[in-house]
Design a protein around this motif. Sequence first.
Motif, short mmCIF file in Angstrom:
data_model
loop_
_atom_site.label_atom_id
_atom_site.label_comp_id
_atom_site.label_asym_id
_atom_site.label_seq_id
_atom_site.Cartn_x
_atom_site.Cartn_y
_atom_site.Cartn_z
N VAL A 43 0.98 -1.17 0.09
CA VAL A 43 -0.03 -0.17 0.07
C VAL A 43 1.00 1.40 0.06
O VAL A 43 0.54 2.00 -0.74
CB VAL A 43 -0.88 0.13 1.28
N ILE A 44 1.85 1.31 0.75
CA ILE A 44 2.74 2.41 0.97
C ILE A 44 3.48 2.69 -0.47
O ILE A 44 3.55 3.48 -0.85
CB ILE A 44 3.86 2.41 2.22
N SER A 45 3.88 1.48 -1.22
CA SER A 45 4.87 1.87 -2.49
C SER A 45 3.90 2.20 -3.43
O SER A 45 4.39 3.01 -4.15
CB SER A 45 5.14 0.31 -2.58
N PHE A 46 2.65 1.51 -3.66
CA PHE A 46 1.80 1.94 -4.68
C PHE A 46 1.12 3.31 -4.45
O PHE A 46 1.09 4.35 -5.40
CB PHE A 46 0.61 1.13 -5.00
N GLY A 47 0.84 3.70 -3.23
CA GLY A 47 0.35 4.84 -2.90
C GLY A 47 1.42 5.90 -3.05
O GLY A 47 1.10 7.05 -3.42
N PHE A 48 2.81 5.74 -2.39
CA PHE A 48 3.73 6.86 -2.61
C PHE A 48 4.05 6.92 -4.25
O PHE A 48 4.31 8.05 -4.65
CB PHE A 48 4.87 6.36 -1.86
N MET A 49 4.41 5.84 -5.06
CA MET A 49 4.56 5.93 -6.28
C MET A 49 3.50 6.78 -7.13
O MET A 49 3.76 7.41 -7.85
CB MET A 49 4.57 4.45 -6.88
#
Length: 521
Positions: free
Chosen positions: A287-293
């Motif tokens: 979630v952090i990775s796709f959200g931040f990306m």
Amino acid sequence: MADAATASSAAPPQGAPLTGARLAILTVGLALGTFMEVLDTSIANVAVPTIAGSVGVSNSQGTWVISSYAVAAAIAVPLTGWLARRVGEARLFVMSVAAFTIASMLCGLAPNMESLVFFRLLQGLVSGPMVPLSQTILLRSFPEKKRGLALGLWAMTVIVAPIFGPVVGGWITDNYTWPWIFYINVPVGIFSAVSCLILLRGHETKTQKLPIDLIGLALLAIGVGSLQMMLDLGKDRDWFNNSLIVTLALTAAICLSFLILWELTSDKPIVDLTLFKDRNFALGVVVISFGFMTFFASVVIFPLWLQTVMDYTAGKAGLATAPVGLLALVLSPIIGQNMNRLNLRAVASFAFFVFAGVSFWNSNFALNLSFAKVIEPRLVQGIGIACFFVPVTTITLSSISDERLAAASGLSNFFRTLSGAIGTAVSTTMWEDRAIYHHARLVEHVTPYSDATTSYLDQLRQGLGLTNGADLGVLNDLVTRQSFMLATNDIFHLSGYVFLAMAALVWLTKPKKGTSAAMGH
């Protein structure tokens, strides 16, 4: 995370918990160290043409100032947990800040491009532990009930710094000389290192004599380094139509595949991949990775659109971008302080709905947009930032024990950093590709048989006196600007759907009730 006296068998930090002014100064010291490191991921971007001209190289060669730092930092971040166990968390943080400060000074003093790239490489290498350790040290230093506030304060620096980096870098470059984008780190670094050295005395974590996993280290350095270089250089070298990019991609794929197999079977892995067996950690990282990306894609595309399409100056683009940090700065500590009373998944979902709404709002922008209308969605986006990072990070680390917290923080921050690089590469490539597509479609309607075309050309010729092809040049410029406007809308539209998907995915996690930011047991 339990109290320091009973947190884990790994012998947590000794000494009385910090309170009052000592805790406040430590928080500022840690936050400034984090802000300085994250700021340096983007502050040099706008100064590349100036630096390149100053040292006598092309702009494409000048981009190595950015790439060298990014590659080294990407390699160093996931090593945080292993290094912390060998050196001690507080000691490692102070050493990293001190080395980063010295490397920053050397960057400003660099006489040529070769030495500047080397010092930037060094700067990135020593910066790796700073962000994850500032997080874990803050969490350990605050009372359990206030660890949500600690995480909120930490999140402010990590999220807001990349946004202000280009603004600060542009202002310094315009008003002073480019070395000052590195010199400003020196007083900040000294304060951060000295304050943490004094205040964390007697609060060190237990160290272990861990063997050096040379094979894992080599696979990590080569694999992550190749991947980061591929992402940094891909767009300028036409991606997989270039032999270097293909070589880097294959090298990254092979090394990282072997790294996963090696680390999962190693007795003393240099990167603890078994952390992904924890449901909350694995889903939280996704979630952090796709959200931040997706968020970082807008951070990159927004100023590009303003400067190349809307003809904003770098300063004006910075002013239009900056408001996103205002509500984030105000709300992040408030959200963090009230984590115990809030449903973490609901808050995170709300953040993604805000991001999605802002993205769909931005996808309807047009060339005649006023400055005030540009700022409005940026202000609203700040609400989403405050509600995104603190709850999702809390969920990610909620089931991690104290002795593994530094490793978990390092690994999650690695994926966050890598996702930002992926977001930059994908968004800028997609932006140009979609602009080319829209330009081809629009040109189909620009013909001598089109009433709109002939009417517009007549206005240029009669109203402005443009002849001898100058009118066609103006028309082509309009079509090009409109193509990039439509491409910008496409990216924001797609971003909206990604955010909606993340709003649903976060509900698959199972954070413990009432744990808030008190990670670990």
